[in-house]
Design a protein around this motif. Structure first.
Motif, mmCIF file in Angstrom:
data_model
loop_
_atom_site.group_PDB
_atom_site.id
_atom_site.type_symbol
_atom_site.label_atom_id
_atom_site.label_comp_id
_atom_site.label_asym_id
_atom_site.label_seq_id
_atom_site.Cartn_x
_atom_site.Cartn_y
_atom_site.Cartn_z
ATOM 1 N N ILE A 168 0.835 -1.197 0.000
ATOM 2 C CA ILE A 168 0.000 0.000 0.000
ATOM 3 C C ILE A 168 0.871 1.248 0.000
ATOM 4 N N ASP A 169 1.857 1.283 0.876
ATOM 5 C CA ASP A 169 2.756 2.435 0.907
ATOM 6 C C ASP A 169 3.584 2.528 -0.366
ATOM 7 N N ALA A 170 3.956 1.365 -0.934
ATOM 8 C CA ALA A 170 4.729 1.384 -2.187
ATOM 9 C C ALA A 170 3.901 1.985 -3.311
ATOM 10 N N LEU A 171 2.625 1.620 -3.382
ATOM 11 C CA LEU A 171 1.764 2.189 -4.421
ATOM 12 C C LEU A 171 1.591 3.682 -4.201
ATOM 13 N N ARG A 172 1.430 4.077 -2.954
ATOM 14 C CA ARG A 172 1.306 5.510 -2.662
ATOM 15 C C ARG A 172 2.594 6.244 -3.048
ATOM 16 N N GLY A 173 3.751 5.626 -2.773
ATOM 17 C CA GLY A 173 5.016 6.235 -3.161
ATOM 18 C C GLY A 173 5.174 6.336 -4.662
ATOM 19 N N PHE A 174 4.730 5.296 -5.380
ATOM 20 C CA PHE A 174 4.785 5.323 -6.841
ATOM 21 C C PHE A 174 3.928 6.452 -7.398
ATOM 22 N N VAL A 175 2.760 6.633 -6.831
ATOM 23 C CA VAL A 175 1.867 7.709 -7.260
ATOM 24 C C VAL A 175 2.507 9.066 -7.005
ATOM 25 N N PHE A 233 -3.400 8.451 -13.110
ATOM 26 C CA PHE A 233 -3.555 7.439 -12.070
ATOM 27 C C PHE A 233 -3.403 8.036 -10.673
ATOM 28 N N CYS A 234 -2.806 9.212 -10.563
ATOM 29 C CA CYS A 234 -2.453 9.749 -9.250
ATOM 30 C C CYS A 234 -3.664 9.957 -8.344
ATOM 31 N N ALA A 235 -4.568 10.846 -8.729
ATOM 32 C CA ALA A 235 -5.669 11.226 -7.841
ATOM 33 C C ALA A 235 -6.591 10.062 -7.500
ATOM 34 N N PRO A 236 -7.071 9.253 -8.490
ATOM 35 C CA PRO A 236 -7.960 8.144 -8.121
ATOM 36 C C PRO A 236 -7.323 7.162 -7.154
ATOM 37 N N ILE A 237 -6.068 6.791 -7.406
ATOM 38 C CA ILE A 237 -5.398 5.844 -6.516
ATOM 39 C C ILE A 237 -5.206 6.457 -5.140
ATOM 40 N N PHE A 238 -4.811 7.723 -5.093
ATOM 41 C CA PHE A 238 -4.549 8.370 -3.816
ATOM 42 C C PHE A 238 -5.825 8.464 -2.983
ATOM 43 N N VAL A 239 -6.954 8.817 -3.607
ATOM 44 C CA VAL A 239 -8.215 8.930 -2.869
ATOM 45 C C VAL A 239 -8.685 7.552 -2.414
ATOM 46 N N ALA A 240 -8.576 6.540 -3.286
ATOM 47 C CA ALA A 240 -8.976 5.187 -2.903
ATOM 48 C C ALA A 240 -8.120 4.669 -1.755
ATOM 49 N N LEU A 241 -6.811 4.922 -1.805
ATOM 50 C CA LEU A 241 -5.931 4.492 -0.721
ATOM 51 C C LEU A 241 -6.231 5.235 0.574
ATOM 52 N N THR A 242 -6.723 6.461 0.464
ATOM 53 C CA THR A 242 -7.147 7.180 1.662
ATOM 54 C C THR A 242 -8.290 6.438 2.344
ATOM 55 N N GLY A 243 -9.276 6.007 1.553
ATOM 56 C CA GLY A 243 -10.373 5.235 2.124
ATOM 57 C C GLY A 243 -9.893 3.925 2.724
ATOM 58 N N LEU A 244 -8.992 3.241 2.019
ATOM 59 C CA LEU A 244 -8.435 1.991 2.528
ATOM 60 C C LEU A 244 -7.663 2.236 3.819
ATOM 61 N N ALA A 286 11.969 1.023 -1.059
ATOM 62 C CA ALA A 286 12.207 2.453 -1.245
ATOM 63 C C ALA A 286 10.896 3.209 -1.428
ATOM 64 N N LEU A 287 10.012 2.675 -2.254
ATOM 65 C CA LEU A 287 8.738 3.338 -2.490
ATOM 66 C C LEU A 287 7.873 3.352 -1.235
ATOM 67 N N ALA A 288 7.948 2.268 -0.446
ATOM 68 C CA ALA A 288 7.142 2.187 0.770
ATOM 69 C C ALA A 288 7.564 3.247 1.781
ATOM 70 N N ILE A 289 8.864 3.460 1.919
ATOM 71 C CA ILE A 289 9.335 4.518 2.818
ATOM 72 C C ILE A 289 8.914 5.886 2.278
ATOM 73 N N PHE A 290 9.044 6.047 0.972
ATOM 74 C CA PHE A 290 8.655 7.288 0.321
ATOM 75 C C PHE A 290 7.165 7.548 0.505
ATOM 76 N N GLY A 291 6.366 6.466 0.402
ATOM 77 C CA GLY A 291 4.917 6.606 0.535
ATOM 78 C C GLY A 291 4.443 6.694 1.960
ATOM 79 N N GLY A 292 5.369 6.620 2.917
ATOM 80 C CA GLY A 292 4.980 6.718 4.316
ATOM 81 C C GLY A 292 4.759 8.134 4.801
ATOM 82 N N ALA A 293 5.082 9.112 3.977
ATOM 83 C CA ALA A 293 4.898 10.515 4.365
ATOM 84 C C ALA A 293 4.316 11.300 3.201
ATOM 85 N N PRO A 294 3.131 10.920 2.717
ATOM 86 C CA PRO A 294 2.592 11.546 1.503
ATOM 87 C C PRO A 294 2.270 13.024 1.663
#
Length: 395
Positions: A25-32, A73-84, A315-323
């Protein structure tokens, strides 16, 4: 509903999914977030190459056309991950605690958009404008989710599907500024500009109605990520969801009857025809905009879970840990750099190639990713190390 549950779901304390971040989840957020940097570089530095919504495939530079689809892909994934993420938070917290968190975070995001992010654009746009963009939208959606999460899960998912799939039926409703309902309707479904006192404007870039559906669906699939669900079961569900949404997109897009503006064939230019096919409306996001982006997000969750042990995911997971930190930090840096260049070389109007030549976008991207990555990683590790500082969870 028993204490410690949300959406009608039993959430035993033995299930501690929310206590440890899931790397995929954090990796996907970091990728976004990496994609987001690419989009905001274009938006800040290359304003001489405007991207309309949807873009005109007959005139757009092909590289920008495909880049625009990638960053979609950024906004839809980011909003969906917020709900998750809210669901995972609710697993180890009571409904009251989750509600309090949603309300505090929601109002904080609204304040950040209005008080900090919007003024960053002043001096670039001709009139002071409050940009009601993605952070404002997520804040509103979190406040609304505080009420919706109390619904039974089946009802919540049904509501999310209705909003995502059928909000385009409201597209013909267009109100003018003279109508008393224009301001709320502009914020709900009609992207427009609202005149405010003292010469200020409010631009409703992210009308919230379909995004409420997206955050609800993200919350609704939360049980798939509980600790008592086997990884192969979760992955099978995500693959079915992802490929199903992409197949639905292709079918509906080929039919050209619902879900967005029609695509067209550019005679003798198959590349531009493809760009027309993948150019969808984002403001508000059409059904055909959300199907491939959310479907692609589901598939990427599976991919990142399968390669969980790779350095890329770590790397992406750490990056996605502070969106939120990254979002505020990179936009601030971009604005400082832009205003500095503006003072040195003058406005970027398409003739000044000192800092607005689109060929340099990748150069800027590579040059900035590391300087932006280092402080973001530091902040993400601080959040993990200092869980006693409760305010950190809001950023």
């Amino acid at each position: 509903m028993p204490p410690g549950t949300a959406g009608g779901l039993a959430a035993p304390k033995a299930t501690t999914v929310a206590s440890v971040r899931l790397a995929n989840i954090d990796a996907l957020r970091g990728f976004v977030m990496v994609l987001m940097l690419l989009d905001h570089l274009r938006e800040t530095w290359f304003v001489s190459y405007p991207v309309t919504d949807p873009i005109n495939a007959a005139t757009i530079i092909p590289a920008i056309g495909f880049a625009r689809f990638a960053v979609s892909f950024c906004a839809p994934i980011f909003v969906a991950l917020t709900g998750l993420g809210v669901y995972l938070f609710s697993v180890n917290h009571t409904v009251e605690e989750t509600t309090s968190y949603l309300l505090k975070r929601g109002f904080l995001l609204i304040a950040i958009e209005l008080v900090y992010l919007s003024p960053l654009y002043w001096g670039i746009v001709p009139q002071p404008t409050f940009w009601l963009q993605v952070i404002w939208c997520i804040g509103i959606c979190m406040i609304i989710l505080a009420a919706l999460m109390r619904l039974p899960r089946a009802v919540l998912i049904t509501l999310g599907l209705v909003l995502v799939c059928f909000h385009n039926l409201l597209d013909p409703i267009r109100l003018t500024a003279e109508n008393a309902l224009f301001p709320p309707w502009a914020m709900v479904h009609q992207r427009d500009t609202i005149a405010l006192p003292l010469g200020f404007l409010a631009k409703t870039t992210y009308p919230i109605l379909p995004w409420i559906g997206v955050i609800s669906l993200g919350f609704g699939i939360g049980p798939w990520f509980r600790g008592d669900v086997a990884p192969d079961v979760r992955q099978r569900r995500l693959l079915t969801l992802g490929f199903g949404m992409i197949a639905a997109f292709v079918l509906l897009r080929l039919l050209n009857v619902y879900g967005d503006q029609p695509w067209f064939v550019v005679e003798g230019d198959p590349v531009r025809t493809v760009i027309s096919f993948i150019s969808m409306t984002k403001y508000p996001p059409s059904l055909l905009f959300l199907l491939p982006t959310l479907g692609g997000g589901a598939l990427m969750l599976v991919l990142f879970e399968k390669i969980n042990d790779s350095r890329l995911v770590a790397a992406l997971a750490i990056f996605g840990g502070a969106p939120m930190f990254f979002y505020l930090f990179h936009l601030t840096v971009l604005r400082i750099l832009y205003h500095s260049a503006l003072a040195i070389w003058g406005p970027n109007n398409g003739a000044n190639y000192m800092f607005d030549n689109y060929n340099w976008v990748l150069v800027w991207f590579v040059a900035m990713i590391v300087p932006l990555y280092i402080p973001t990683v530091w902040y993400a590790r601080l959040k993990r190390r200092r869980r006693d500082l409760t305010w950190l969870k809001y950023f």
